[in-house]
Motif scaffolding. Structure first.
Motif, mmCIF file in Angstrom:
data_model
loop_
_atom_site.group_PDB
_atom_site.id
_atom_site.type_symbol
_atom_site.label_atom_id
_atom_site.label_comp_id
_atom_site.label_asym_id
_atom_site.label_seq_id
_atom_site.Cartn_x
_atom_site.Cartn_y
_atom_site.Cartn_z
ATOM 1 N N CYS A 65 0.838 -1.202 0.000
ATOM 2 C CA CYS A 65 0.000 0.000 0.000
ATOM 3 C C CYS A 65 0.877 1.258 0.000
ATOM 4 C CB CYS A 65 -0.896 -0.021 1.237
ATOM 5 S SG CYS A 65 -1.880 1.464 1.482
ATOM 6 N N ILE A 66 0.560 2.206 -0.871
ATOM 7 C CA ILE A 66 1.350 3.438 -0.953
ATOM 8 C C ILE A 66 0.673 4.606 -0.232
ATOM 9 C CG2 ILE A 66 2.440 2.750 -3.110
ATOM 10 C CD1 ILE A 66 0.544 4.741 -4.552
ATOM 11 N N ALA A 67 -0.485 4.353 0.377
ATOM 12 C CA ALA A 67 -1.302 5.423 0.952
ATOM 13 C C ALA A 67 -0.838 5.826 2.351
ATOM 14 C CB ALA A 67 -2.760 4.986 0.982
ATOM 15 N N GLY A 68 -1.587 6.747 2.942
ATOM 16 C CA GLY A 68 -1.321 7.191 4.303
ATOM 17 C C GLY A 68 -0.076 8.051 4.422
ATOM 18 N N GLY A 69 0.341 8.642 3.309
ATOM 19 C CA GLY A 69 1.523 9.487 3.318
ATOM 20 C C GLY A 69 2.801 8.746 2.996
ATOM 21 N N ARG A 70 2.720 7.420 2.834
ATOM 22 C CA ARG A 70 3.931 6.673 2.464
ATOM 23 C C ARG A 70 4.440 7.164 1.119
ATOM 24 N NH1 ARG A 70 4.386 1.246 -0.116
ATOM 25 N NH2 ARG A 70 6.622 0.932 -0.180
ATOM 26 N N ASN A 113 3.133 3.406 11.058
ATOM 27 C CA ASN A 113 3.633 2.397 11.986
ATOM 28 C C ASN A 113 3.254 0.970 11.608
ATOM 29 O OD1 ASN A 113 4.948 4.261 13.650
ATOM 30 N ND2 ASN A 113 3.079 4.674 14.792
ATOM 31 N N GLU A 114 2.204 0.797 10.825
ATOM 32 C CA GLU A 114 1.709 -0.548 10.554
ATOM 33 C C GLU A 114 1.972 -1.054 9.141
ATOM 34 O OE1 GLU A 114 -2.199 -1.195 12.181
ATOM 35 O OE2 GLU A 114 -1.754 0.211 13.801
ATOM 36 N N GLN A 115 2.431 -0.195 8.238
ATOM 37 C CA GLN A 115 2.719 -0.677 6.887
ATOM 38 C C GLN A 115 3.997 -1.506 6.901
ATOM 39 O OE1 GLN A 115 2.684 3.087 4.834
ATOM 40 N NE2 GLN A 115 0.734 2.611 3.877
ATOM 41 N N PRO A 116 4.072 -2.573 6.118
ATOM 42 C CA PRO A 116 3.069 -3.083 5.202
ATOM 43 C C PRO A 116 1.949 -3.785 5.963
ATOM 44 C CG PRO A 116 4.933 -4.567 5.214
ATOM 45 C CD PRO A 116 5.291 -3.400 6.103
ATOM 46 N N PHE A 117 0.740 -3.683 5.451
ATOM 47 C CA PHE A 117 -0.410 -4.279 6.114
ATOM 48 C C PHE A 117 -0.452 -5.782 5.918
ATOM 49 C CE2 PHE A 117 -1.708 0.123 5.161
ATOM 50 C CZ PHE A 117 -1.767 0.571 6.469
#
Length: 196
Positions: A65-70, A113-117
């Motif tokens: 996932c590239i979202a959440g500001g990653r 803190n949780e990526q990668p999901f």
């Protein structure tokens, strides 16, 4: 040549995505579902690290996932900073928060803190393939629904995704285990270090 192959794979993937959107994901054959999830993989074994776009089917090539500001986030027309264009929850707004404050907001920090999901990047999304994760993050961070058409409790969103997630999981695991995976030079996850 490699770019032409990438474009061809993207166009094929787009056609399957359009069919799924028109008919419903459950109307695709098993073969079409697998093809959509693995479209163009043979073309991405090159050293070219350019992809025309990413959302659902390119997780392996961009590290999940590239979202959440990653790599990106979404600001809706009300100014709410959402982790993804498809995930309408937030606890930050561009009208009263800087970009840095948005990236440090509770929901965005949960993403960080949780990526990668999921380490199976055929199942990268915290909503679609791992709905328990988005539900937990929204509750823990006290994010509010930012769906401008209709406020949606996260439980309602998760209920829409759970059947797909459960159906896709064994297929995704089978496909993932049957393939070799290249380590990427750059993952940008918290604590990620390149293997030596």
């Amino acid at each position: 040549k490699a770019q032409d192959a990438a474009i061809e794979a993207y166009e094929k993937d787009l056609a399957l995505t359009a069919k799924a959107a028109e008919l419903g994901l459950d109307k695709l054959t098993d073969e079409e579902t697998e093809e959509a999830k693995t479209a163009g993989q043979e073309n991405f074994d090159s050293d070219i690290e350019f992809y025309p776009m990413d959302f659902q089917n390119d997780g392996e090539y961009v590290g999940g996932c590239i979202a959440g500001g990653r790599n990106y986030f979404h600001i809706n027309s009300n100014g709410d900073a959402e982790p993804c264009v498809f995930i309408h929850y937030s606890n930050a707004n561009i009208h009263d928060s800087s970009i840095l404050e948005i990236l440090q907001s509770p929901l965005f920090m949960a993403y960080h803190n949780e990526q990668p999901f999921n380490h199976n990047h055929l199942r990268p999304c915290p909503m679609l393939e791992n709905p328990n994760i988005i539900e937990e993050m929204v509750h823990r961070t006290k994010a509010k629904s930012t769906n401008l058409e209709s406020i949606e409790p996260v439980e309602d969103l998760v209920a829409k995704c759970r059947d797909y997630a459960e159906t896709w999981k064994p297929e995704a695991e089978r496909i993932w285990e049957s393939q070799e995976h290249k380590e990427r030079q750059y993952e940008n996850y918290k604590g990620w270090k390149k293997a030596e």
